[in-house]
Design a protein around this motif. Structure first.
Motif, PDB file in Angstrom:
ATOM      1  N   UNK A 145       8.226   7.776  -2.785  1.00 62.61           N
ATOM      2  CA  UNK A 145       8.142   8.132  -3.877  1.00 62.61           C
ATOM      3  C   UNK A 145       7.595   9.563  -4.068  1.00 62.61           C
ATOM      4  N   UNK A 146       8.210  10.339  -5.186  1.00 59.52           N
ATOM      5  CA  UNK A 146       7.755  11.691  -5.207  1.00 59.52           C
ATOM      6  C   UNK A 146       6.697  11.836  -6.294  1.00 59.52           C
TER       7      UNK A 146
ATOM      8  N   UNK B 199       3.891  13.609  -2.584  1.00 56.34           N
ATOM      9  CA  UNK B 199       4.744  12.165  -2.252  1.00 56.34           C
ATOM     10  C   UNK B 199       3.779  11.200  -1.700  1.00 56.34           C
ATOM     11  N   UNK B 200       4.595   9.853  -1.338  1.00 60.73           N
ATOM     12  CA  UNK B 200       4.023   8.720  -0.694  1.00 60.73           C
ATOM     13  C   UNK B 200       5.002   7.867  -0.411  1.00 60.73           C
ATOM     14  N   UNK B 201       4.604   7.070   0.623  1.00 60.12           N
ATOM     15  CA  UNK B 201       5.492   6.071   1.162  1.00 60.12           C
ATOM     16  C   UNK B 201       4.799   4.650   0.829  1.00 60.12           C
TER      17      UNK B 201
ATOM     18  N   UNK C 217       1.032  -1.259   0.061  1.00 61.61           N
ATOM     19  CA  UNK C 217       0.080   0.000  -0.064  1.00 61.61           C
ATOM     20  C   UNK C 217       0.724   1.224   0.043  1.00 61.61           C
ATOM     21  N   UNK C 218       0.250   2.271  -0.449  1.00 61.53           N
ATOM     22  CA  UNK C 218       0.874   3.728  -0.492  1.00 61.53           C
ATOM     23  C   UNK C 218       0.103   4.581   0.670  1.00 61.53           C
ATOM     24  N   UNK C 219       1.145   5.292   1.398  1.00 59.92           N
ATOM     25  CA  UNK C 219       0.562   6.305   2.489  1.00 59.92           C
ATOM     26  C   UNK C 219       1.131   7.814   1.531  1.00 59.92           C
ATOM     27  N   UNK C 220       0.012   8.244   1.268  1.00 61.06           N
ATOM     28  CA  UNK C 220       0.130   9.287   0.410  1.00 61.06           C
ATOM     29  C   UNK C 220      -0.185  10.804   1.218  1.00 61.06           C
ATOM     30  N   UNK C 221       0.428  11.679   0.620  1.00 60.94           N
ATOM     31  CA  UNK C 221       0.320  13.243   0.898  1.00 60.94           C
ATOM     32  C   UNK C 221       0.218  14.302  -0.057  1.00 60.94           C
TER      33      UNK C 221
END
Length: 439
Positions: free
Chosen positions: A160-161, A176-178, A130-134
């Motif tokens: 990731x940017x 960005x996201x992790x 999963x991605x944790x997104x901002x």
């Protein structure tokens, strides 16, 4: 205890609408005896019934579900099975507690993966991560905090940017996201139905059979249903927020509903936005009051955000239409070129919170055990705690059981109404206002 509120299906669950029609339900229409009575056929109840049946193969297990399997809360989440501890637990200072939670959650992921493979459950199961997104400055602040927590926890991740995210998420909306790799994605209603269809032979599942009364008579638990009754030696409760209706954890649960909307399946042309393989993903918000996004393997986009306090465990149509408009705004902010794509469904699912962020696991009465108040992470927590609840009730001993008892507790007592309602609504309104940029 006579039950005043019974689960009802609002026929709005988009996941359930994608399923084929099931066989007619098996209803309880007689008086019967059992060794084990399990109430609630969600992730917790299904896991508890399965494990009790495995540990006591010569005993009769009766599982009662008020709706059809997959129509309730367990079939209404966004389809993540997450191994990491949830927000409050991850932010805590107790590293040993985090490790216990991680181990338990990973056991749930592994158990579900095994059952999916063994029984051929068609639920789109994928260990896709999963991605944790901002989105903006607020989200990036929370993302930086999340990154620090992962480093402290020595948990592998990849950041990731915007440019790298665009082809994956189909949008440049996210700054960005992790990415973390050990989360499974699935179709929750299909998974829950498949789990119900693959129970051991000594489990009898009755659907459309709500428990309207629960008493203890002559050393037995007696569950009254509209057309029958079950008398059982042992009781396992997987009814979560509805356990209050039976007198358990009274005034200690905060019933909260989260909402999601699902598009129709995207066309080949519309899928061109998502140029990076495998063209399905799950994203949760760095700001936890933000927006969750999923693209499913069968090309449905899902938007989830907004919370409501639901003391009667359900919402109304007018409220849901306001929520739907908020989902539409979030959808268009991310995918303006898909303005012509309609939502096919908007639904809510009620979950249990506690004021002290504490889930419950353990004995609640003579020969009665319960797991619930899962803090909105019911797939992993419900799965592993249901399994371990049966182990606790049958006198087993294991490291997992010891860990589950260690990370559980007693939910705090709520203040009386209307103070509770005012306080919860005010807090939710403040959180939504602060997180507007991430919605």
């Amino acid at each position: 205890m006579t039950r005043s509120i019974i689960p009802q299906d609002d026929k709005c669950n988009g996941w359930y609408q994608l399923l084929s029609d099931p066989a007619p339900p098996n209803r309880l229409n007689t008086h019967t005896d059992a060794d084990w009575l399990v109430i609630g056929a969600g992730f917790t109840g299904l896991a508890a019934a399965r494990r009790a049946a495995e540990l006591r193969p010569g005993e009769r297990v009766v599982l009662l579900e008020a709706l059809r399997v997959g129509q309730g809360t367990s079939g209404r989440n966004t389809g993540f099975v997450i191994d990491l501890p949830h927000k409050h637990d991850l932010e805590g200072d107790d590293l040993a507690r985090k490790q216990k939670l991680l181990s338990l959650n990973r056991a749930a992921v592994d158990d579900l993966a095994t059952l999916v493979e063994r029984h051929g459950i068609d639920c789109g199961w994928s260990l896709a991560g999963k991605y944790q997104g901002a989105v903006g400055e607020r989200g990036l602040k929370y993302l930086a905090q999340y990154e620090r927590l992962l480093k402290d926890f020595d948990y592998p991740y990849r950041r990731l940017e915007r440019n790298a995210l665009g082809p994956i998420l189909g949008t440049r909306h996210y700054a960005a996201a992790i990415y973390t790799a050990n989360t499974a994605l699935m179709q929750p209603a299909a998974l829950v139905r498949g789990l119900g269809e693959s129970l051991p032979s000594n489990v009898e599942l009755y659907e459309h059979t709500p428990v309207v009364g629960l008493t203890r008579r002559g050393g037995k638990w007696c569950a009254t249903t509209p057309e029958g009754e079950v008398k059982a030696t042992n009781l396992l409760l997987g009814s979560n927020i509805y356990a209050q209706e039976f007198g358990f954890l009274k005034h200690r649960v905060l019933p909260v509903m989260t909402f999601a909307s699902m598009t129709r399946a995207l066309t080949d042309d519309e899928m061109a936005l998502f140029s990076a393989a495998p063209q399905h993903f799950g994203l949760t918000p760095a700001d936890h009051a933000g927006t969750t996004v999923r693209l499913t393997p069968d090309r449905h986009l899902i938007i989830r955000n907004q919370y409501r306090y639901v003391p009667k465990y359900h919402d109304n149509l007018a409220k849901r239409m306001r929520v739907r408009q908020g989902h539409r705004d979030s959808f268009l902010a991310r995918y303006p070129s898909l303005e012509h794509v309609p939502f096919m469904a908007t639904w809510g699912g009620a979950c249990g919170l506690s004021r002290n962020f504490t889930p419950f696991f353990g004995k609640v009465d003579d020969n009665a055990w319960m797991s619930g108040v899962h803090q909105c992470v019911g797939v992993a927590r419900g799965t592993i705690s249901g399994k371990l609840l049966a182990e606790l009730a049958t006198g087993q001993d294991s490291r997992q059981l010891t860990d589950m008892l260690a990370v559980s507790g007693r939910p705090a007592l709520n203040p009386p109404e209307p103070i509770l309602k005012i306080g919860v609504k005010t807090r939710m309104m403040c959180a939504a206002r602060a997180s507007r940029s991430e919605l």
